[in-house]
Write a protein that holds these residues in place. Structure first.
Motif, PDB file in Angstrom:
ATOM      1  N   GLN A  65     -12.689  16.370  27.589  1.00  0.00           N
ATOM      2  CA  GLN A  65     -11.504  16.467  26.626  1.00  0.00           C
ATOM      3  C   GLN A  65     -10.921  15.319  26.269  1.00  0.00           C
ATOM      4  OE1 GLN A  65      -9.985  20.218  28.634  1.00  0.00           O
ATOM      5  NE2 GLN A  65     -10.027  20.933  26.348  1.00  0.00           N
ATOM      6  N   LEU A  66     -10.613  14.744  27.264  1.00  0.00           N
ATOM      7  CA  LEU A  66      -9.893  13.488  27.145  1.00  0.00           C
ATOM      8  C   LEU A  66     -10.442  12.031  27.424  1.00  0.00           C
ATOM      9  CD1 LEU A  66      -6.804  14.431  29.553  1.00  0.00           C
ATOM     10  CD2 LEU A  66      -6.546  13.559  27.112  1.00  0.00           C
ATOM     11  N   SER A  67     -10.052  11.358  26.324  1.00  0.00           N
ATOM     12  CA  SER A  67     -10.932   9.780  26.290  1.00  0.00           C
ATOM     13  C   SER A  67      -9.719   8.672  25.767  1.00  0.00           C
ATOM     14  CB  SER A  67     -12.116   9.987  25.334  1.00  0.00           C
ATOM     15  OG  SER A  67     -11.889  10.253  24.336  1.00  0.00           O
ATOM     16  N   PHE A  68      -9.985   7.570  26.265  1.00  0.00           N
ATOM     17  CA  PHE A  68      -9.277   6.514  25.994  1.00  0.00           C
ATOM     18  C   PHE A  68     -10.009   5.738  24.735  1.00  0.00           C
ATOM     19  CE2 PHE A  68      -6.993   7.038  29.837  1.00  0.00           C
ATOM     20  CZ  PHE A  68      -5.453   6.798  29.183  1.00  0.00           C
ATOM     21  N   TYR A  69      -9.477   5.279  23.737  1.00  0.00           N
ATOM     22  CA  TYR A  69     -10.378   4.401  22.838  1.00  0.00           C
ATOM     23  C   TYR A  69      -9.739   3.253  22.433  1.00  0.00           C
ATOM     24  CZ  TYR A  69      -6.879   6.900  19.394  1.00  0.00           C
ATOM     25  OH  TYR A  69      -5.910   7.136  18.873  1.00  0.00           O
ATOM     26  N   GLY A  70     -10.401   2.343  21.805  1.00  0.00           N
ATOM     27  CA  GLY A  70      -9.722   1.057  21.304  1.00  0.00           C
ATOM     28  C   GLY A  70      -9.889   1.077  19.814  1.00  0.00           C
ATOM     29  N   ILE A  71      -9.144   0.346  18.952  1.00  0.00           N
ATOM     30  CA  ILE A  71      -9.429   0.180  17.555  1.00  0.00           C
ATOM     31  C   ILE A  71      -9.242  -1.219  17.395  1.00  0.00           C
ATOM     32  CG2 ILE A  71      -8.266   0.607  15.290  1.00  0.00           C
ATOM     33  CD1 ILE A  71      -6.993   3.302  16.468  1.00  0.00           C
ATOM     34  N   ALA A  72     -10.254  -1.637  16.419  1.00  0.00           N
ATOM     35  CA  ALA A  72     -10.138  -3.139  15.762  1.00  0.00           C
ATOM     36  C   ALA A  72     -10.711  -2.960  14.315  1.00  0.00           C
ATOM     37  CB  ALA A  72     -10.924  -3.941  16.629  1.00  0.00           C
ATOM     38  N   GLY A  73      -9.999  -3.732  13.406  1.00  0.00           N
ATOM     39  CA  GLY A  73     -10.338  -3.623  12.097  1.00  0.00           C
ATOM     40  C   GLY A  73      -9.447  -4.454  11.252  1.00  0.00           C
ATOM     41  N   LEU A  74      -9.571  -4.395   9.881  1.00  0.00           N
ATOM     42  CA  LEU A  74      -8.586  -4.908   8.884  1.00  0.00           C
ATOM     43  C   LEU A  74      -7.686  -4.099   8.288  1.00  0.00           C
ATOM     44  CD1 LEU A  74     -11.746  -6.615   6.986  1.00  0.00           C
ATOM     45  CD2 LEU A  74     -10.178  -7.826   8.681  1.00  0.00           C
ATOM     46  N   ALA A  75      -6.472  -4.750   7.884  1.00  0.00           N
ATOM     47  CA  ALA A  75      -5.430  -3.880   7.379  1.00  0.00           C
ATOM     48  C   ALA A  75      -5.037  -4.589   6.027  1.00  0.00           C
ATOM     49  CB  ALA A  75      -4.255  -3.847   8.302  1.00  0.00           C
ATOM     50  N   LEU A  76      -4.913  -3.675   5.076  1.00  0.00           N
ATOM     51  CA  LEU A  76      -4.914  -4.357   3.669  1.00  0.00           C
ATOM     52  C   LEU A  76      -3.441  -3.647   3.439  1.00  0.00           C
ATOM     53  CD1 LEU A  76      -6.075  -6.018   1.454  1.00  0.00           C
ATOM     54  CD2 LEU A  76      -6.734  -4.081   0.147  1.00  0.00           C
ATOM     55  N   THR A  77      -2.278  -4.460   3.094  1.00  0.00           N
ATOM     56  CA  THR A  77      -0.875  -4.137   3.143  1.00  0.00           C
ATOM     57  C   THR A  77      -0.358  -4.680   1.659  1.00  0.00           C
ATOM     58  OG1 THR A  77      -0.686  -4.382   5.509  1.00  0.00           O
ATOM     59  CG2 THR A  77       1.279  -4.183   4.045  1.00  0.00           C
ATOM     60  N   ARG A  78       0.115  -3.504   1.001  1.00  0.00           N
ATOM     61  CA  ARG A  78       0.558  -3.771  -0.226  1.00  0.00           C
ATOM     62  C   ARG A  78       2.175  -3.353  -0.321  1.00  0.00           C
ATOM     63  NH1 ARG A  78      -0.905  -4.069  -5.575  1.00  0.00           N
ATOM     64  NH2 ARG A  78       0.633  -3.130  -7.184  1.00  0.00           N
ATOM     65  N   VAL A  79       2.847  -4.339  -0.625  1.00  0.00           N
ATOM     66  CA  VAL A  79       4.388  -4.306  -0.880  1.00  0.00           C
ATOM     67  C   VAL A  79       4.774  -4.176  -2.214  1.00  0.00           C
ATOM     68  CG1 VAL A  79       6.804  -5.144  -0.001  1.00  0.00           C
ATOM     69  CG2 VAL A  79       4.521  -5.498   1.403  1.00  0.00           C
ATOM     70  N   SER A  80       5.508  -3.051  -2.558  1.00  0.00           N
ATOM     71  CA  SER A  80       5.985  -2.977  -3.886  1.00  0.00           C
ATOM     72  C   SER A  80       7.489  -3.092  -4.062  1.00  0.00           C
ATOM     73  CB  SER A  80       5.646  -1.695  -4.684  1.00  0.00           C
ATOM     74  OG  SER A  80       4.194  -1.464  -4.700  1.00  0.00           O
ATOM     75  N   THR A  81       8.171  -4.236  -4.611  1.00  0.00           N
ATOM     76  CA  THR A  81       9.571  -4.047  -4.595  1.00  0.00           C
ATOM     77  C   THR A  81      10.253  -4.098  -6.046  1.00  0.00           C
ATOM     78  OG1 THR A  81       9.465  -5.880  -2.668  1.00  0.00           O
ATOM     79  CG2 THR A  81      11.419  -5.698  -3.883  1.00  0.00           C
ATOM     80  N   LYS A  82      11.268  -3.386  -5.896  1.00  0.00           N
ATOM     81  CA  LYS A  82      12.200  -3.112  -7.457  1.00  0.00           C
ATOM     82  C   LYS A  82      13.402  -3.452  -7.189  1.00  0.00           C
ATOM     83  CE  LYS A  82      12.752   1.089  -8.320  1.00  0.00           C
ATOM     84  NZ  LYS A  82      12.509   2.429  -8.534  1.00  0.00           N
ATOM     85  N   LEU A  83      13.905  -4.369  -7.962  1.00  0.00           N
ATOM     86  CA  LEU A  83      15.243  -4.729  -8.042  1.00  0.00           C
ATOM     87  C   LEU A  83      15.997  -4.396  -9.132  1.00  0.00           C
ATOM     88  CD1 LEU A  83      14.910  -8.882  -7.407  1.00  0.00           C
ATOM     89  CD2 LEU A  83      15.144  -6.844  -5.500  1.00  0.00           C
ATOM     90  N   ALA A  84      17.262  -3.714  -8.776  1.00  0.00           N
ATOM     91  CA  ALA A  84      17.884  -3.203  -9.817  1.00  0.00           C
ATOM     92  C   ALA A  84      19.404  -3.355  -9.899  1.00  0.00           C
ATOM     93  CB  ALA A  84      17.840  -1.461  -9.766  1.00  0.00           C
ATOM     94  N   TYR A  85      20.116  -3.474 -10.796  1.00  0.00           N
ATOM     95  CA  TYR A  85      21.803  -3.627 -11.017  1.00  0.00           C
ATOM     96  C   TYR A  85      22.275  -2.241 -10.554  1.00  0.00           C
ATOM     97  CZ  TYR A  85      21.835  -8.180 -13.169  1.00  0.00           C
ATOM     98  OH  TYR A  85      21.684  -9.412 -13.367  1.00  0.00           O
TER      99      TYR A  85
END
Length: 213
Positions: free
Chosen positions: A135-155
Protein backbone atom coordinates in the motif's frame (compact mmCIF):
# COMPACT_ATOMS: atom_id res chain seq x y z
CA UNK A 1 14.89 18.84 5.86
CA UNK A 2 11.32 20.20 6.00
CA UNK A 3 10.35 17.88 3.14
CA UNK A 4 11.93 14.81 4.82
CA UNK A 5 10.26 15.58 8.18
CA UNK A 6 6.87 16.08 6.52
CA UNK A 7 7.04 12.75 4.65
CA UNK A 8 8.39 10.89 7.69
CA UNK A 9 5.44 12.09 9.77
CA UNK A 10 2.91 10.93 7.18
CA UNK A 11 4.72 7.62 6.81
CA UNK A 12 4.71 7.03 10.56
CA UNK A 13 0.95 7.53 10.68
CA UNK A 14 0.25 5.09 7.86
CA UNK A 15 3.03 2.50 8.19
CA UNK A 16 1.89 -1.16 8.39
CA UNK A 17 4.10 -4.36 8.06
CA UNK A 18 6.96 -4.04 5.61
CA UNK A 19 6.47 -6.13 2.46
CA UNK A 20 7.06 -5.53 -1.22
CA UNK A 21 4.27 -3.98 -3.24
CA UNK A 22 2.65 -5.72 -6.16
CA UNK A 23 -0.10 -3.29 -7.21
CA UNK A 24 -1.21 -3.70 -10.81
CA UNK A 25 -1.36 -0.14 -12.11
CA UNK A 26 0.21 -0.54 -15.52
CA UNK A 27 -2.09 0.65 -18.29
CA UNK A 28 -4.37 2.65 -15.97
CA UNK A 29 -5.22 6.33 -16.24
CA UNK A 30 -5.53 8.39 -13.08
CA UNK A 31 -6.79 11.74 -11.88
CA UNK A 32 -5.15 13.72 -9.07
CA UNK A 33 -7.11 16.45 -7.35
CA UNK A 34 -6.93 18.74 -4.34
CA UNK A 35 -8.78 21.81 -3.06
CA UNK A 36 -7.16 23.98 -0.36
CA UNK A 37 -4.73 21.10 0.25
CA UNK A 38 -1.75 22.58 -1.63
CA UNK A 39 0.45 24.90 0.44
CA UNK A 40 2.74 27.12 -1.62
CA UNK A 41 5.61 29.14 -0.20
CA UNK A 42 7.28 31.45 -2.71
CA UNK A 43 9.37 34.57 -3.31
CA UNK A 44 7.41 36.97 -5.49
CA UNK A 45 10.42 39.00 -6.67
CA UNK A 46 10.59 36.93 -9.88
CA UNK A 47 7.06 38.10 -10.74
CA UNK A 48 8.01 41.76 -10.16
CA UNK A 49 11.06 41.39 -12.41
CA UNK A 50 8.78 40.25 -15.24
CA UNK A 51 6.60 43.39 -15.10
CA UNK A 52 6.89 46.20 -17.60
CA UNK A 53 9.07 48.94 -16.09
CA UNK A 54 6.27 51.52 -16.28
CA UNK A 55 4.00 49.25 -14.25
CA UNK A 56 6.71 48.36 -11.75
CA UNK A 57 7.25 52.04 -10.95
CA UNK A 58 3.64 52.29 -9.74
CA UNK A 59 4.18 49.65 -7.04
CA UNK A 60 5.42 50.20 -3.52
CA UNK A 61 8.94 48.93 -2.95
CA UNK A 62 7.63 46.11 -0.74
CA UNK A 63 5.08 44.86 -3.32
CA UNK A 64 6.01 41.58 -5.05
CA UNK A 65 9.40 41.59 -3.35
CA UNK A 66 9.43 39.05 -0.52
CA UNK A 67 8.43 35.60 0.73
CA UNK A 68 4.75 34.80 1.06
CA UNK A 69 2.41 31.80 1.06
CA UNK A 70 -0.93 30.64 -0.32
CA UNK A 71 -3.23 27.71 0.41
CA UNK A 72 -6.54 28.83 -1.16
CA UNK A 73 -6.13 27.18 -4.56
CA UNK A 74 -7.24 24.11 -6.50
CA UNK A 75 -5.42 21.55 -8.62
CA UNK A 76 -6.34 18.72 -10.98
CA UNK A 77 -4.11 16.36 -12.93
CA UNK A 78 -4.45 13.60 -15.51
CA UNK A 79 -1.87 10.84 -15.77
CA UNK A 80 -1.13 7.36 -17.10
CA UNK A 81 0.85 4.46 -15.61
CA UNK A 82 3.30 3.19 -18.24
CA UNK A 83 4.45 0.53 -15.75
CA UNK A 84 3.45 -0.32 -12.18
CA UNK A 85 6.13 2.09 -10.95
CA UNK A 86 6.39 4.80 -13.61
CA UNK A 87 3.72 7.29 -14.68
CA UNK A 88 3.47 10.47 -16.70
CA UNK A 89 1.15 13.30 -15.66
CA UNK A 90 -0.07 16.76 -16.59
CA UNK A 91 -1.16 18.76 -13.54
CA UNK A 92 -2.81 22.20 -13.41
CA UNK A 93 -3.05 24.45 -10.34
CA UNK A 94 -5.18 27.59 -10.35
CA UNK A 95 -5.77 30.45 -7.90
CA UNK A 96 -2.37 31.02 -6.28
CA UNK A 97 -2.52 34.60 -5.03
CA UNK A 98 0.70 36.62 -4.80
CA UNK A 99 0.87 39.20 -1.98
CA UNK A 100 -2.76 38.44 -1.09
CA UNK A 101 -2.80 40.98 1.77
CA UNK A 102 -2.11 43.99 -0.49
CA UNK A 103 -5.41 45.79 -0.06
CA UNK A 104 -4.08 49.31 0.61
CA UNK A 105 -4.97 49.09 4.29
CA UNK A 106 -2.15 51.55 4.79
CA UNK A 107 -0.62 54.14 2.44
CA UNK A 108 -0.04 52.89 -1.12
CA UNK A 109 2.07 54.74 -3.67
CA UNK A 110 -0.30 56.83 -5.81
CA UNK A 111 -3.18 54.87 -4.25
CA UNK A 112 -2.33 51.97 -6.59
CA UNK A 113 -3.44 48.46 -5.65
CA UNK A 114 -2.12 45.32 -7.34
CA UNK A 115 -3.74 41.92 -7.78
CA UNK A 116 -1.43 39.14 -8.97
CA UNK A 117 -2.70 35.60 -9.63
CA UNK A 118 -0.60 32.61 -10.63
CA UNK A 119 -1.45 29.35 -12.37
CA UNK A 120 0.96 26.46 -12.97
CA UNK A 121 0.91 23.65 -15.52
CA UNK A 122 3.40 20.86 -14.84
CA UNK A 123 4.37 17.96 -17.11
CA UNK A 124 5.97 15.30 -14.93
CA UNK A 125 7.44 11.86 -14.82
CA UNK A 126 6.65 10.06 -11.54
CA UNK A 127 8.74 7.08 -10.44
CA UNK A 128 7.92 4.91 -7.41
CA UNK A 129 11.45 4.02 -6.36
CA UNK A 130 10.81 2.28 -3.03
CA UNK A 131 7.88 0.17 -1.83
CA UNK A 132 7.38 -0.20 1.89
CA UNK A 133 4.53 -2.67 1.38
CA UNK A 134 1.60 -3.30 -0.96
CA UNK A 135 0.00 0.00 0.00
CA UNK A 136 2.83 2.45 0.73
CA UNK A 137 5.52 3.65 -1.66
CA UNK A 138 7.90 6.57 -2.01
CA UNK A 139 8.10 8.34 -5.36
CA UNK A 140 10.16 11.00 -7.07
CA UNK A 141 8.95 13.66 -9.51
CA UNK A 142 10.88 15.41 -12.28
CA UNK A 143 9.49 17.56 -15.06
CA UNK A 144 8.73 21.01 -16.42
CA UNK A 145 6.59 23.76 -14.91
CA UNK A 146 4.91 26.44 -17.02
CA UNK A 147 4.00 29.34 -14.71
CA UNK A 148 1.67 32.16 -15.74
CA UNK A 149 1.41 35.33 -13.65
CA UNK A 150 -1.44 37.78 -14.31
CA UNK A 151 -1.11 41.18 -12.64
CA UNK A 152 -3.75 43.86 -12.51
CA UNK A 153 -3.08 47.40 -11.27
CA UNK A 154 -5.91 49.63 -10.10
CA UNK A 155 -6.44 52.98 -8.41
CA UNK A 156 -8.06 52.76 -4.99
CA UNK A 157 -10.66 55.52 -4.85
CA UNK A 158 -13.71 55.87 -2.61
CA UNK A 159 -13.53 52.19 -1.61
CA UNK A 160 -13.62 51.14 -5.28
CA UNK A 161 -10.97 49.95 -7.70
CA UNK A 162 -10.46 51.45 -11.13
CA UNK A 163 -8.27 49.21 -13.32
CA UNK A 164 -5.47 51.14 -15.03
CA UNK A 165 -3.17 48.40 -16.39
CA UNK A 166 -2.79 44.65 -16.84
CA UNK A 167 0.30 42.52 -17.41
CA UNK A 168 0.77 38.79 -18.13
CA UNK A 169 3.95 36.76 -18.19
CA UNK A 170 4.65 33.07 -18.82
CA UNK A 171 7.82 31.34 -17.64
CA UNK A 172 9.21 27.83 -18.13
CA UNK A 173 11.09 26.19 -15.27
CA UNK A 174 11.86 22.87 -13.64
CA UNK A 175 9.71 20.89 -11.19
CA UNK A 176 11.36 18.41 -8.79
CA UNK A 177 9.89 16.62 -5.81
CA UNK A 178 9.43 13.65 -3.49
CA UNK A 179 6.28 12.06 -2.15
CA UNK A 180 4.61 9.19 -0.33
CA UNK A 181 1.61 7.34 -1.78
CA UNK A 182 -0.89 5.32 0.24
CA UNK A 183 -3.11 3.01 -1.85
CA UNK A 184 -5.99 2.57 0.58
CA UNK A 185 -8.36 1.01 -1.98
CA UNK A 186 -8.11 -0.73 -5.35
CA UNK A 187 -8.55 2.47 -7.36
CA UNK A 188 -7.92 5.15 -4.74
CA UNK A 189 -4.78 6.60 -3.20
CA UNK A 190 -3.71 9.45 -0.93
CA UNK A 191 -0.55 11.32 -1.96
CA UNK A 192 1.50 13.53 0.36
CA UNK A 193 4.60 15.26 -0.87
CA UNK A 194 6.89 18.16 -1.57
CA UNK A 195 7.95 19.72 -4.85
CA UNK A 196 10.00 22.73 -5.88
CA UNK A 197 9.38 25.02 -8.87
CA UNK A 198 12.42 27.05 -9.92
CA UNK A 199 10.42 30.13 -10.97
CA UNK A 200 9.39 32.14 -7.88
CA UNK A 201 11.59 29.74 -5.87
CA UNK A 202 8.30 28.06 -5.03
CA UNK A 203 8.03 25.23 -2.48
CA UNK A 204 4.84 23.18 -2.55
CA UNK A 205 3.56 20.88 0.21
CA UNK A 206 0.46 18.93 -0.72
CA UNK A 207 -2.06 16.29 0.26
CA UNK A 208 -3.98 15.10 -2.81
CA UNK A 209 -6.25 12.25 -3.82
CA UNK A 210 -5.69 9.89 -6.75
CA UNK A 211 -8.42 7.97 -8.58
CA UNK A 212 -7.36 5.30 -11.10
CA UNK A 213 -9.56 4.05 -13.92
Amino acid sequence: MKCVSFLALVGALLLPNITMANNQKQGQYFINFGVASNYYNYNSKDARDELDQNLEELLDEYDLSSDDADVVNASVGLGYYLTNDFAVRANYTYGIELDWLDWCFFDCSNNVYHDSDTSILTLDGIYHFYHINEQLSFYGIAGLALTRVSTKLAYWRDDQREVIARDNSTNLGANLGLGLQYDFARNWALKAGYSHHTFLSMDKYYLNMEWRF
